[in-house]
Design a protein around this motif. Structure first.
Motif, PDB file in Angstrom:
ATOM      1  N   LEU A   1       8.678  22.317 -14.233  1.00 26.08           N
ATOM      2  CA  LEU A   1       7.679  22.177 -13.592  1.00 26.08           C
ATOM      3  C   LEU A   1       6.325  22.576 -15.464  1.00 26.08           C
ATOM      4  CD1 LEU A   1       6.881  23.291 -10.325  1.00 26.08           C
ATOM      5  CD2 LEU A   1       7.296  20.336 -11.256  1.00 26.08           C
ATOM      6  N   PRO A   2       5.336  21.688 -15.147  1.00 26.71           N
ATOM      7  CA  PRO A   2       4.241  22.374 -16.388  1.00 26.71           C
ATOM      8  C   PRO A   2       3.645  23.517 -15.569  1.00 26.71           C
ATOM      9  CG  PRO A   2       3.162  20.584 -15.317  1.00 26.71           C
ATOM     10  CD  PRO A   2       5.005  21.012 -14.618  1.00 26.71           C
TER      11      PRO A   2
ATOM     12  N   LEU B   1       1.787  28.529  -7.331  1.00 22.23           N
ATOM     13  CA  LEU B   1       2.546  29.287  -8.295  1.00 22.23           C
ATOM     14  C   LEU B   1       3.194  29.966  -8.221  1.00 22.23           C
ATOM     15  CD1 LEU B   1      -0.143  30.784  -9.926  1.00 22.23           C
ATOM     16  CD2 LEU B   1      -0.476  29.782  -6.841  1.00 22.23           C
ATOM     17  N   ASP B   2       3.640  30.143  -9.484  1.00 24.41           N
ATOM     18  CA  ASP B   2       5.796  30.671  -9.500  1.00 24.41           C
ATOM     19  C   ASP B   2       5.507  32.216  -9.248  1.00 24.41           C
ATOM     20  OD1 ASP B   2       4.826  31.857 -11.804  1.00 24.41           O
ATOM     21  OD2 ASP B   2       5.810  31.044 -13.042  1.00 24.41           O
TER      22      ASP B   2
ATOM     23  N   GLY C   1       1.407  24.261 -10.612  1.00 22.04           N
ATOM     24  CA  GLY C   1       0.504  22.477  -9.827  1.00 22.04           C
ATOM     25  C   GLY C   1      -0.129  22.466  -8.676  1.00 22.04           C
ATOM     26  N   MET C   2      -1.057  21.144  -9.016  1.00 20.29           N
ATOM     27  CA  MET C   2      -2.031  21.523  -8.224  1.00 20.29           C
ATOM     28  C   MET C   2      -2.025  20.062  -8.004  1.00 20.29           C
ATOM     29  SD  MET C   2      -5.658  23.356 -10.156  1.00 20.29           S
ATOM     30  CE  MET C   2      -5.925  23.298  -9.210  1.00 20.29           C
ATOM     31  N   TYR C   3      -2.260  19.888  -6.391  1.00 20.25           N
ATOM     32  CA  TYR C   3      -1.853  18.824  -5.788  1.00 20.25           C
ATOM     33  C   TYR C   3      -3.059  18.635  -4.764  1.00 20.25           C
ATOM     34  CZ  TYR C   3       2.583  20.547  -7.084  1.00 20.25           C
ATOM     35  OH  TYR C   3       2.944  20.898  -8.285  1.00 20.25           O
TER      36      TYR C   3
ATOM     37  N   ARG D   1       8.349  18.755  -2.790  1.00 19.24           N
ATOM     38  CA  ARG D   1       9.338  18.213  -4.091  1.00 19.24           C
ATOM     39  C   ARG D   1       9.059  19.222  -4.916  1.00 19.24           C
ATOM     40  NH1 ARG D   1       7.869  13.152  -7.877  1.00 19.24           N
ATOM     41  NH2 ARG D   1       6.956  14.974  -8.213  1.00 19.24           N
ATOM     42  N   ASP D   2       7.951  19.158  -5.322  1.00 19.15           N
ATOM     43  CA  ASP D   2       7.913  20.643  -6.929  1.00 19.15           C
ATOM     44  C   ASP D   2       8.617  22.090  -6.138  1.00 19.15           C
ATOM     45  OD1 ASP D   2       7.221  19.143  -8.054  1.00 19.15           O
ATOM     46  OD2 ASP D   2       5.361  19.053  -8.858  1.00 19.15           O
TER      47      ASP D   2
END
Length: 211
Positions: free
Chosen positions: A24-25, A178-179, A186-188, A201-202
């Motif tokens: 993920l970015p 958040l990691d 990621g933002m959803y 999924r992410d």
């Protein structure tokens, strides 16, 4: 029939295994830091992370960044009397909760943007009504300005009082992933099935990074 095909298709996407090679970015504006390794100065790209925080959860207990140490977590912002997107967001977050509730390394952190109304007791009732009864999903309240500041400056979402908005508050419908170092990965769109299943999924993909 068409609607049923869409739902089935979304479920199929959600059931796909995470790709181990996919990463993920990092979101947010990076900056360069100088580190000394083996006596040599090297440049590294450093991405912003969520700073230290302290709020109060639905059990009237303090919750800080230390409670999320070595955890992946999903953050969002809401208020219990929200007449518009919050009910949809919470319905979708329940799907995420069902996915991760038995995984001790994943958490959910929901911040109220109406702390005057949303006391720990109100949040407790809200959590119970959703069927949430363990530490996996924390609902927090606290100082209004600190909540708005961390939302807008660090989680990169909208969170503000706004008399013109339904319910008197304006906030984003995003879920933020958040990691373990509190970097945004990621933002959803938490108001849609598509955004929710992409998040699920992410989460799986991000967990693979730590295997």
């Amino acid at each position: 029939m068409h609607t049923r095909r869409i739902i089935v298709g979304l479920l199929a996407v959600a059931m796909l295994p995470a790709c181990k090679d996919r990463k993920l970015p990092y979101l947010g504006e990076p900056h360069t830091v100088i580190k000394t390794v083996g006596g040599k100065a090297i440049e590294e790209t450093d991405y912003p992370s969520i700073p230290a925080f302290s709020f109060t959860n639905q059990d009237n207990k303090a919750v800080s960044e230390q409670d999320f140490k070595d955890k992946i977590y999903v953050a969002d912002f809401f208020f219990t009397t929200c007449p518009t997107i919050c009910p949809v967001m919470k319905k979708n977050m329940l799907k995420v909760y069902d996915e991760i509730k038995d995984n001790p390394t994943v958490r959910i952190l929901s911040h109220t943007i109406d702390p005057e109304h949303d006391t720990p007791a109100v949040l407790k009732t809200y959590a119970n009504d959703l069927g949430v009864s363990n530490a996996t999903w924390q609902f927090v309240t606290g100082d209004r300005e600190k909540i708005y500041d961390i939302g807008q400056r660090h989680y990169l979402i909208t969170a503000a009082e706004d008399a013109k908005s339904p319910g008197g508050f304006l906030h984003s419908g995003h879920f933020v992933l958040l990691d373990k170092d509190r970097h945004i990965r990621g933002m959803y769109d938490g108001t849609t099935d598509e955004g929710t299943y992409e998040l699920i999924r992410d989460i799986r993909t991000l967990l693979k990074e730590y295997e």
